[in-house]
Motif scaffolding. Structure first.
Motif, short mmCIF file in Angstrom:
data_model
loop_
_atom_site.label_atom_id
_atom_site.label_comp_id
_atom_site.label_asym_id
_atom_site.label_seq_id
_atom_site.Cartn_x
_atom_site.Cartn_y
_atom_site.Cartn_z
N ILE A 88 26.18 -11.54 27.43
CA ILE A 88 27.56 -11.64 26.95
C ILE A 88 28.17 -12.95 27.44
CG2 ILE A 88 29.79 -10.44 26.92
CD1 ILE A 88 28.20 -7.99 28.06
N PHE A 89 28.65 -13.75 26.49
CA PHE A 89 29.34 -14.99 26.83
C PHE A 89 30.76 -14.91 26.30
CE2 PHE A 89 24.91 -16.13 26.18
CZ PHE A 89 24.63 -16.97 27.23
N SER A 90 31.72 -15.48 27.04
CA SER A 90 33.05 -15.63 26.44
C SER A 90 33.09 -17.04 25.86
CB SER A 90 34.15 -15.42 27.47
OG SER A 90 34.13 -16.46 28.40
N GLU A 91 33.78 -17.18 24.74
CA GLU A 91 33.77 -18.48 24.05
C GLU A 91 35.20 -18.92 23.85
OE1 GLU A 91 30.74 -19.48 20.72
OE2 GLU A 91 32.65 -19.19 19.74
N ASN A 92 35.51 -20.16 24.20
CA ASN A 92 36.89 -20.62 23.99
C ASN A 92 37.03 -21.27 22.61
OD1 ASN A 92 35.88 -23.16 24.20
ND2 ASN A 92 36.68 -23.56 26.25
N GLU A 93 38.25 -21.74 22.31
CA GLU A 93 38.49 -22.24 20.94
C GLU A 93 37.68 -23.49 20.61
OE1 GLU A 93 42.83 -23.69 21.17
OE2 GLU A 93 42.44 -22.58 23.01
N LEU A 119 27.65 -12.75 21.64
CA LEU A 119 26.63 -11.84 22.17
C LEU A 119 25.26 -12.31 21.70
CD1 LEU A 119 28.36 -8.47 21.23
CD2 LEU A 119 28.57 -9.78 23.34
N GLU A 120 24.34 -12.39 22.64
CA GLU A 120 23.00 -12.86 22.30
C GLU A 120 22.02 -11.77 22.72
OE1 GLU A 120 21.23 -17.24 22.81
OE2 GLU A 120 21.57 -16.17 24.65
N LEU A 169 29.26 -14.15 30.98
CA LEU A 169 30.00 -13.06 31.63
C LEU A 169 29.04 -12.08 32.29
CD1 LEU A 169 32.85 -12.03 29.17
CD2 LEU A 169 32.96 -13.55 31.11
N ALA A 170 28.01 -11.66 31.56
CA ALA A 170 27.10 -10.67 32.13
C ALA A 170 25.84 -10.56 31.27
CB ALA A 170 27.78 -9.31 32.20
#
Ligand SMILES: Nc1nc2c(ncn2[C@@H]2O[C@H](COP(=O)(O)OP(=O)(O)OP(=O)(O)O)[C@@H](O)[C@H]2O)c(=O)[nH]1
Ligand SMILES: [Mg+2]
Length: 357
Positions: free
Chosen positions: A94-99, A155-156, A106-107
């Motif tokens: 799980i990655f958070s992605e900015n604009e 999400l990968e 993240l995890a």
């Protein structure tokens, strides 16, 4: 199989606090009685081995947890919003992605039952009972609830497997998978029968071992030839690689070199993986007669080599027991590494607070 997807997650909005005054019969000057708002629910990802991949998530989908209820009269606390629990396949990063498209890890969901809060719900606001003071006994102030976190997530998904079979099309990957596990992938005599990774399980004495076959690789797969090389990401988590070679191929050495080259061009870190070379189709006389020649041609000095006939089941026993022994050794290494990292755990005591007289 869907390997990556972008979604939006929103924690629930906190409920508003209430400003109200007690108006009960026979209780004059009842004072403030506005209750607090309930907290918004969290969005929680839950690792579940029963989910196969990310195909149930549409790109751009919004997953939102419930909002908290507003506070009520008579100091009633608003109900907190329920968390939204989303079941995810094991092997999801799980990655958070900015604009601007920058990603932050993240995890990694890799164990059954693992829970990760990906968006926190907002806190509920205070009701006016919190603001009553000796000076102001009838405050009209109450706080609004806070908005929950909102994030765009990338999400990968990479399959969780212990052993991965790689080989050229038609080398017999599916036949081998069905010979060593209970899986029943499609077997045909044309190239690219397997178009998605196929999974099977060897029921070991101590622990079950997962085996994955990825679609066939051909020269220049990294340039998009054949089915391309995108499936190589599913090798990343495997401990053991099986290079499967078709013994009847006119250029067996070339096939082996091609597999190694495509993997290194993909940028896989193979240094921490064990590998074996398996030459298939020994039931064919042209293969059975040339075993020492094939050994010399492939010349994989650093790896054990097995000769099998996946279709007839010849040579399966030594191959499977060697794979299980290797897996057990890996397990021991992981346990040892876990123990030594536990010994190295550093404890940071919180600083003593000085008393102010
Ligand atoms: N003679 C012989 N034929 C085999 C053996 N293993 C597989 N085959 C044949 O080889 C062909 C391809 O087998 P698959 O198992 O589908 O090969 P694959 O590598 O999974 O092929 P793709 O999924 O298309 O990449 C089929 O016709 C099989 O019957 C073997 O041990 N001996
Ligand atoms: Mg196949």
């Amino acid at each position: 199989m869907i390997d990556d997807v972008k979604i939006i997650v929103c924690g629930g909005h906190g409920g508003d606090g209430l400003a109200s005054f007690s108006r009960r019969k026979f209780i004059p000057l009842g004072g403030p009685d506005g209750g607090d708002g309930g907290d918004g629910g969290d969005v929680v990802f839950f690792g579940d081995s029963n989910i196969d991949d990310l195909s149930s998530f549409k790109s751009g989908r919004v997953l939102a947890a419930r909002d908290g209820d507003n506070g009520g009269k008579w100091q009633k606390h608003g109900k907190s919003g329920d968390a939204l629990v989303v079941r995810m396949p094991l092997g999801t990063t799980i990655f958070s992605e900015n604009e601007w498209g920058d990603k932050q890890l993240l995890a990694d969901l890799i164990t059954q039952g693992q829970e990760v809060v990906v968006a926190r719900g907002g806190r509920g606001g205070f009701g006016n009972i919190h603001f009553a003071t000796a000076v102001d006994r009838a405050p009209v102030k109450a706080l609004e609830g806070i908005a929950g976190e909102e994030k765009q997530l990338f999400l990968e998904f990479k399959l969780m497997s212990d052993i991965c079979i790689v080989g050229a099309p038609n080398s017999g990957k599916s036949t081998l998978l069905s010979a060593i596990t209970h899986a029943t992938p499609e077997v045909r005599d044309y190239a690219f029968t397997t178009r998605q990774p196929a999974k099977g399980v060897i029921f070991g004495r101590k622990k079950d071992v997962t085996v994955v076959e990825i679609p066939g690789l051909i020269k220049d797969a990294h340039k998009g030839k054949g089915l391309g090389n995108k499936f190589l990401c599913h090798i990343e988590r495997a401990f053991i690689l099986i290079y499967l070679l078709d013994g009847s191929s006119p250029d067996i050495r070339g096939d082996y070199q091609m597999l190694k080259e495509e993997m290194s061009l993909y940028g896989l870190d193979l240094s921490r993986k064990s590998a074996v070379v398996v030459v298939n189709k020994t039931d064919l006389s042209e293969v059975a007669e040339c075993i020492s020649e094939i050994e010399r041609k492939v010349n994989c000095l650093e790896m054990p080599m097995f000769f099998v006939s996946a279709a007839c089941g010849d040579g399966m026993e030594p191959l499977v027991s060697s794979l299980l022994v290797e897996m057990e050794a890996r397990e021991q290494q992981v346990i040892k590494a876990g123990a030594s990292s536990a010994q190295k755990a550093i404890f940071y005591p919180s600083p003593k607070r000085k008393r102010v007289k």
